[in-house]
Design a protein around this motif. Sequence first.
Motif, mmCIF file in Angstrom:
data_model
loop_
_atom_site.group_PDB
_atom_site.id
_atom_site.type_symbol
_atom_site.label_atom_id
_atom_site.label_comp_id
_atom_site.label_asym_id
_atom_site.label_seq_id
_atom_site.Cartn_x
_atom_site.Cartn_y
_atom_site.Cartn_z
ATOM 1 N N ALA A 177 0.785 -1.173 0.083
ATOM 2 C CA ALA A 177 0.034 -0.047 0.076
ATOM 3 C C ALA A 177 0.833 1.371 -0.176
ATOM 4 C CB ALA A 177 -0.906 -0.205 1.155
ATOM 5 N N ARG A 178 1.962 1.093 0.753
ATOM 6 C CA ARG A 178 2.670 2.817 1.225
ATOM 7 C C ARG A 178 3.146 2.779 -0.247
ATOM 8 N NH1 ARG A 178 2.827 4.836 5.490
ATOM 9 N NH2 ARG A 178 3.054 2.866 6.658
ATOM 10 N N PRO A 179 4.028 1.878 -1.036
ATOM 11 C CA PRO A 179 4.603 2.327 -2.339
ATOM 12 C C PRO A 179 3.660 2.646 -3.310
ATOM 13 C CG PRO A 179 5.467 -0.052 -1.387
ATOM 14 C CD PRO A 179 4.326 0.649 -0.583
ATOM 15 N N LEU A 180 2.283 2.021 -3.622
ATOM 16 C CA LEU A 180 1.631 2.285 -4.402
ATOM 17 C C LEU A 180 1.020 3.838 -4.109
ATOM 18 C CD1 LEU A 180 -1.001 -0.717 -4.663
ATOM 19 C CD2 LEU A 180 0.358 0.181 -6.384
ATOM 20 N N LEU A 181 0.812 4.360 -2.767
ATOM 21 C CA LEU A 181 0.248 5.497 -2.658
ATOM 22 C C LEU A 181 1.225 6.433 -2.798
ATOM 23 C CD1 LEU A 181 -1.589 5.204 0.728
ATOM 24 C CD2 LEU A 181 -2.647 5.314 -1.622
ATOM 25 N N ASN A 182 2.716 6.334 -2.636
ATOM 26 C CA ASN A 182 3.553 7.124 -2.708
ATOM 27 C C ASN A 182 3.944 7.392 -4.102
ATOM 28 O OD1 ASN A 182 5.674 8.248 -0.195
ATOM 29 N ND2 ASN A 182 4.338 6.473 0.138
ATOM 30 N N MET A 183 3.668 6.437 -4.987
ATOM 31 C CA MET A 183 4.229 6.609 -6.276
ATOM 32 C C MET A 183 2.729 7.077 -7.423
ATOM 33 S SD MET A 183 6.323 3.256 -7.450
ATOM 34 C CE MET A 183 4.985 1.929 -6.783
ATOM 35 N N HIS A 184 1.324 6.731 -6.806
ATOM 36 C CA HIS A 184 0.518 7.033 -7.749
ATOM 37 C C HIS A 184 -0.520 8.155 -7.099
ATOM 38 C CE1 HIS A 184 1.501 4.116 -10.630
ATOM 39 N NE2 HIS A 184 1.307 3.080 -9.289
ATOM 40 N N TRP A 185 -0.487 8.286 -5.474
ATOM 41 C CA TRP A 185 -1.282 9.168 -5.001
ATOM 42 C C TRP A 185 -0.261 9.834 -3.919
ATOM 43 C CZ3 TRP A 185 -3.166 4.406 -5.997
ATOM 44 C CH2 TRP A 185 -4.385 4.304 -7.019
ATOM 45 N N PRO A 186 0.736 10.602 -4.289
ATOM 46 C CA PRO A 186 1.485 11.169 -3.275
ATOM 47 C C PRO A 186 0.787 12.235 -2.234
ATOM 48 C CG PRO A 186 1.943 12.082 -5.394
ATOM 49 C CD PRO A 186 0.959 10.929 -5.575
ATOM 50 N N GLN A 187 -0.215 12.563 -2.443
ATOM 51 C CA GLN A 187 -1.004 13.488 -1.582
ATOM 52 C C GLN A 187 -1.138 12.743 -0.352
ATOM 53 O OE1 GLN A 187 -3.765 15.070 -4.126
ATOM 54 N NE2 GLN A 187 -3.733 16.870 -3.216
ATOM 55 N N LEU A 188 -1.474 11.388 -0.375
ATOM 56 C CA LEU A 188 -1.801 10.480 0.627
ATOM 57 C C LEU A 188 -0.745 9.863 1.534
ATOM 58 C CD1 LEU A 188 -4.913 8.625 -1.159
ATOM 59 C CD2 LEU A 188 -4.725 10.550 0.589
ATOM 60 N N LEU A 219 -8.119 1.113 1.287
ATOM 61 C CA LEU A 219 -7.076 2.011 0.139
ATOM 62 C C LEU A 219 -8.155 2.829 -0.695
ATOM 63 C CD1 LEU A 219 -3.836 1.448 -1.652
ATOM 64 C CD2 LEU A 219 -5.907 1.506 -3.208
ATOM 65 N N GLY A 220 -9.191 1.891 -1.277
ATOM 66 C CA GLY A 220 -10.189 2.499 -2.117
ATOM 67 C C GLY A 220 -10.823 3.619 -1.660
ATOM 68 N N MET A 221 -11.165 3.425 -0.460
ATOM 69 C CA MET A 221 -12.009 4.775 0.293
ATOM 70 C C MET A 221 -10.944 5.897 0.224
ATOM 71 S SD MET A 221 -13.993 4.578 3.762
ATOM 72 C CE MET A 221 -14.974 2.915 3.527
ATOM 73 N N LEU A 222 -9.955 5.750 0.920
ATOM 74 C CA LEU A 222 -8.764 6.801 0.892
ATOM 75 C C LEU A 222 -8.806 7.614 -0.457
ATOM 76 C CD1 LEU A 222 -5.610 6.185 3.120
ATOM 77 C CD2 LEU A 222 -7.625 7.865 3.486
ATOM 78 N N VAL A 223 -8.563 6.504 -1.512
ATOM 79 C CA VAL A 223 -8.176 7.399 -2.760
ATOM 80 C C VAL A 223 -9.387 8.065 -3.355
ATOM 81 C CG1 VAL A 223 -7.727 6.775 -5.170
ATOM 82 C CG2 VAL A 223 -6.211 5.919 -3.589
ATOM 83 N N ASP A 224 -10.630 7.391 -3.108
ATOM 84 C CA ASP A 224 -12.027 8.136 -3.624
ATOM 85 C C ASP A 224 -12.234 9.140 -2.788
ATOM 86 O OD1 ASP A 224 -12.051 6.258 -5.478
ATOM 87 O OD2 ASP A 224 -13.426 4.740 -4.427
ATOM 88 N N ALA A 225 -11.842 9.165 -1.420
ATOM 89 C CA ALA A 225 -12.213 10.539 -0.832
ATOM 90 C C ALA A 225 -11.507 11.543 -0.941
ATOM 91 C CB ALA A 225 -11.991 9.945 0.573
ATOM 92 N N LEU A 226 -10.142 11.313 -1.387
ATOM 93 C CA LEU A 226 -9.231 12.256 -1.718
ATOM 94 C C LEU A 226 -9.746 13.177 -3.003
ATOM 95 C CD1 LEU A 226 -6.403 13.688 -1.603
ATOM 96 C CD2 LEU A 226 -5.680 11.961 -3.068
ATOM 97 N N HIS A 227 -10.300 12.234 -3.789
ATOM 98 C CA HIS A 227 -10.892 12.839 -5.003
ATOM 99 C C HIS A 227 -12.166 13.724 -4.821
ATOM 100 C CE1 HIS A 227 -7.640 11.649 -7.666
ATOM 101 N NE2 HIS A 227 -7.950 10.109 -7.443
#
Length: 314
Positions: A177-188, A219-227
């Motif tokens: 999860a952390r590598p995915l977020l840092n690479m694709h959703w760095p705001q998270l 993970l889905g909830m964090l990404v979708d909430a960010l948007h």
Amino acid sequence: MLEEVERWLSTRSWSVTDRPLHQILAAKHRTGQTVSVVLPALNEEETVGDIVAIIRHDLMQQVPLVDEIVVVDSGSTDRTSEVAAAAGARVVHRDDILPRIPTVPGKGEVLWRSLLATSGDIVCFIDADLKEFSSDFVSGIVGPLLTDPGIDLVKGMYDRPLGGATGQGGRVTELMARPLLNMHWPQLAGFVQPLGGEYAARRSLLEQLPFPVGYGVELGMLVDALHLVGLDALAQVDVGVRKHRHQDGQALGRMAAAIYRTAQLRLARGHLIRPSLTQFERGEDGFEPRTYSVDTEERPPMVEIAEYAERKVA
């Protein structure tokens, strides 16, 4: 780290001690908001009763912070339901919520259906396998939502010991999860425990989000909430130490595959060629393959469900 994330860490990361209980209660009384606590449970008879009893004693009987505790049983074969009910929770079976839509296995499925089984303006999710539980987990993550109208979702952050070693838990978080977020959703990238099961959010946000049915839900909830609401509407609170039952490496592999699938959908909404994961176990004749399907289904935002819309009108 992005400058935006550094700023967020200084303005949206708190400790449970930053909001005394009397301050949270005053905000709840002033705003009239209600709080539901949901425990998704599958064969958790050893721990679910203590968690429910502590929340009831500390946050319902001692102080009126929590309005309802709901345990959603997703098919336990032990005494999870009986233990939870005896401790004071309202127990609902997953299959009895929205029976028109057949259920599928998965944590996200249970969380999604819980929106129809609860009524709180704020919904707080707590995993049912926690040991040495403290009600700070609930008051800590609910506090910012009650005191700050600009916050829509709050994640708990904590140490996760593994085998006596501090900070070694959360292996899927660190490896996937952390590598995915840092690479694709760095705001998270500032979230300490992006996959943690202890978080709270406003119903008005949750009902607008799709829910991956399996382990990808956090993970889905964090990404979708960010948007949907932006980084400043998201926050995290340090609630200390989280102790729970750890899964074996292969189970974690299946979890990681589901999380990757969730990320992939959000990156491209593309077609997954092979939605399965093959792992190996040693048998009598050497290593034997075991293939598991990867969760690919997602539930739509709850506001699109007719039964939920009818309840809101009523």
